[in-house]
Scaffold this motif. Structure first.
Motif, PDB file in Angstrom:
ATOM      1  N   UNK A  10       0.826  -1.196   0.000  1.00  9.66           N
ATOM      2  CA  UNK A  10       0.000   0.000   0.000  1.00  9.66           C
ATOM      3  C   UNK A  10       0.865   1.252   0.000  1.00  9.66           C
ATOM      4  N   UNK A  11       0.301   2.310  -0.561  1.00  9.94           N
ATOM      5  CA  UNK A  11       0.984   3.598  -0.659  1.00  9.94           C
ATOM      6  C   UNK A  11      -0.052   4.694  -0.453  1.00  9.94           C
ATOM      7  N   UNK A  12       0.405   5.942  -0.482  1.00  6.47           N
ATOM      8  CA  UNK A  12      -0.519   7.074  -0.377  1.00  6.47           C
ATOM      9  C   UNK A  12      -1.599   6.900  -1.439  1.00  6.47           C
ATOM     10  N   UNK A  13      -2.848   7.089  -1.035  1.00 10.43           N
ATOM     11  CA  UNK A  13      -3.988   6.875  -1.918  1.00 10.43           C
ATOM     12  C   UNK A  13      -4.705   5.563  -1.659  1.00 10.43           C
ATOM     13  N   UNK A  14      -4.061   4.669  -0.871  1.00  8.15           N
ATOM     14  CA  UNK A  14      -4.650   3.365  -0.555  1.00  8.15           C
ATOM     15  C   UNK A  14      -5.256   3.322   0.846  1.00  8.15           C
ATOM     16  N   UNK A  15      -5.641   4.489   1.372  1.00  8.23           N
ATOM     17  CA  UNK A  15      -6.156   4.545   2.742  1.00  8.23           C
ATOM     18  C   UNK A  15      -7.388   3.666   2.936  1.00  8.23           C
ATOM     19  N   UNK A  16      -8.241   3.582   1.930  1.00  4.86           N
ATOM     20  CA  UNK A  16      -9.450   2.753   2.027  1.00  4.86           C
ATOM     21  C   UNK A  16      -9.088   1.278   2.223  1.00  4.86           C
ATOM     22  N   UNK A  17      -8.100   0.803   1.488  1.00  9.97           N
ATOM     23  CA  UNK A  17      -7.658  -0.595   1.637  1.00  9.97           C
ATOM     24  C   UNK A  17      -7.030  -0.814   3.004  1.00  9.97           C
ATOM     25  N   UNK A  18      -6.268   0.177   3.470  1.00 10.54           N
ATOM     26  CA  UNK A  18      -5.656   0.073   4.791  1.00 10.54           C
ATOM     27  C   UNK A  18      -6.744   0.024   5.864  1.00 10.54           C
ATOM     28  N   UNK A  19      -7.793   0.829   5.723  1.00 14.85           N
ATOM     29  CA  UNK A  19      -8.910   0.808   6.677  1.00 14.85           C
ATOM     30  C   UNK A  19      -9.567  -0.569   6.708  1.00 14.85           C
ATOM     31  N   UNK A  20      -9.743  -1.172   5.530  1.00 13.83           N
ATOM     32  CA  UNK A  20     -10.324  -2.525   5.468  1.00 13.83           C
ATOM     33  C   UNK A  20      -9.422  -3.529   6.180  1.00 13.83           C
ATOM     34  N   UNK A  21      -8.104  -3.363   6.037  1.00 13.73           N
ATOM     35  CA  UNK A  21      -7.180  -4.259   6.729  1.00 13.73           C
ATOM     36  C   UNK A  21      -7.294  -4.083   8.247  1.00 13.73           C
ATOM     37  N   UNK A  22      -7.406  -2.841   8.703  1.00 11.26           N
ATOM     38  CA  UNK A  22      -7.558  -2.601  10.144  1.00 11.26           C
ATOM     39  C   UNK A  22      -8.822  -3.287  10.663  1.00 11.26           C
ATOM     40  N   UNK A  23      -9.902  -3.215   9.913  1.00  7.91           N
ATOM     41  CA  UNK A  23     -11.137  -3.899  10.319  1.00  7.91           C
ATOM     42  C   UNK A  23     -10.925  -5.415  10.374  1.00  7.91           C
ATOM     43  N   UNK A  24     -10.149  -5.953   9.433  1.00 11.94           N
ATOM     44  CA  UNK A  24      -9.820  -7.383   9.458  1.00 11.94           C
ATOM     45  C   UNK A  24      -8.989  -7.711  10.697  1.00 11.94           C
ATOM     46  N   UNK A  25      -7.981  -6.869  11.004  1.00 13.33           N
ATOM     47  CA  UNK A  25      -7.200  -7.065  12.227  1.00 13.33           C
ATOM     48  C   UNK A  25      -8.122  -7.063  13.444  1.00 13.33           C
ATOM     49  N   UNK A  26      -9.025  -6.095  13.506  1.00 12.31           N
ATOM     50  CA  UNK A  26      -9.954  -6.007  14.643  1.00 12.31           C
ATOM     51  C   UNK A  26     -10.720  -7.313  14.820  1.00 12.31           C
ATOM     52  N   UNK A  27     -11.215  -7.854  13.719  1.00 10.50           N
ATOM     53  CA  UNK A  27     -12.005  -9.095  13.767  1.00 10.50           C
ATOM     54  C   UNK A  27     -11.128 -10.284  14.176  1.00 10.50           C
ATOM     55  N   UNK A  28      -9.992 -10.448  13.512  1.00 15.03           N
ATOM     56  CA  UNK A  28      -9.154 -11.620  13.761  1.00 15.03           C
ATOM     57  C   UNK A  28      -8.481 -11.578  15.136  1.00 15.03           C
ATOM     58  N   UNK A  29      -8.172 -10.369  15.632  1.00 16.33           N
ATOM     59  CA  UNK A  29      -7.540 -10.231  16.941  1.00 16.33           C
ATOM     60  C   UNK A  29      -8.581 -10.037  18.047  1.00 16.33           C
ATOM     61  N   UNK A  30      -9.862 -10.118  17.679  1.00 11.96           N
ATOM     62  CA  UNK A  30     -10.977 -10.018  18.620  1.00 11.96           C
ATOM     63  C   UNK A  30     -10.905  -8.744  19.455  1.00 11.96           C
ATOM     64  N   UNK A  31     -10.716  -7.619  18.773  1.00 15.22           N
ATOM     65  CA  UNK A  31     -10.678  -6.318  19.441  1.00 15.22           C
ATOM     66  C   UNK A  31     -12.038  -5.999  20.040  1.00 15.22           C
ATOM     67  N   UNK A  32     -12.061  -5.256  21.144  1.00 10.00           N
ATOM     68  CA  UNK A  32     -13.343  -4.933  21.771  1.00 10.00           C
ATOM     69  C   UNK A  32     -14.236  -4.062  20.882  1.00 10.00           C
ATOM     70  N   UNK A  33     -13.657  -3.203  20.067  1.00 13.88           N
ATOM     71  CA  UNK A  33     -14.440  -2.353  19.164  1.00 13.88           C
ATOM     72  C   UNK A  33     -14.103  -2.749  17.733  1.00 13.88           C
ATOM     73  N   UNK A  34     -14.881  -3.678  17.186  1.00 17.30           N
ATOM     74  CA  UNK A  34     -14.605  -4.253  15.873  1.00 17.30           C
ATOM     75  C   UNK A  34     -14.654  -3.234  14.738  1.00 17.30           C
ATOM     76  N   UNK A  35     -15.393  -2.141  14.922  1.00 19.21           N
ATOM     77  CA  UNK A  35     -15.576  -1.173  13.845  1.00 19.21           C
ATOM     78  C   UNK A  35     -14.682   0.054  13.955  1.00 19.21           C
ATOM     79  N   UNK A  36     -13.744   0.049  14.909  1.00 15.67           N
ATOM     80  CA  UNK A  36     -12.905   1.231  15.110  1.00 15.67           C
ATOM     81  C   UNK A  36     -11.753   1.283  14.108  1.00 15.67           C
ATOM     82  N   UNK A  37     -11.652   2.404  13.418  1.00 20.00           N
ATOM     83  CA  UNK A  37     -10.525   2.694  12.533  1.00 20.00           C
ATOM     84  C   UNK A  37     -10.122   4.137  12.802  1.00 20.00           C
TER      85      UNK A  37
END
Length: 149
Positions: A10-37
């Motif tokens: 990813x590079x500048x301009x790929x923020x949307x993809x990075x946000x989707x990855x953070x949501x995946x991390x939240x789900x897989x790591x069982x974060x308390x706030x799954x929708x937080x980015x």
């Protein structure tokens, strides 16, 4: 028919993809706030040359990814790479995606003449320990201290 997985740094301009990855991390790591980015941090991080993010896509869907930090060394020439987070969607695990993501990071490190890649895994996380051993990591015993400020 097997779906094609595309790997991309990813590079500048790929923020949307990075946000989707953070949501995946939240789900897989069982974060308390799954929708937080944290959009502000995402924009800031993706612009930093020492922050690395590789994502695995099937079509437009983010199915895995990793983040890492290049750390300049003071006691030797060059840098080391710290693999900070790695996750693959449960529906796509055991298909080589995680191994390929690490391979992409290793290729990146070689292209930048980075000689060492390291990652931490919790002793209790047997899945992570087995994974990193399987892909050729050398295990070393360390103790991590955290200071909560």
């Amino acid at each position: 028919m097997e779906k094609v997985v595309e790997y991309r740094k990813l590079a500048i301009g790929d923020e949307s993809s990075f946000s989707k990855l953070v949501l995946l991390f939240n789900k897989e790591f069982e974060s308390p706030d799954l929708n937080y980015v944290n959009d502000k941090n995402i924009r800031s991080l993706i612009a930093k040359p020492d922050f690395i993010c590789f994502v695995a896509f099937i079509g437009d869907e983010v199915v895995g990814g990793l983040t890492g930090y290049e750390l300049l060394m003071y006691d030797q020439e060059g840098s080391s790479m710290y693999l900070y987070d790695l996750a693959v969607d449960k529906n796509y695990q055991r298909r080589g995606i995680g191994s390929n993501l690490v391979g992409e990071l290793m290729d990146y490190c070689r292209s930048k003449d980075i000689k060492e890649l390291f990652v931490q895994a919790d002793v209790e996380d047997q899945h992570a320990l087995e994974f990193y051993n399987k892909i050729g990591g050398d295990e070393s015993e360390t103790v991590q201290f955290s200071f909560h400020l």
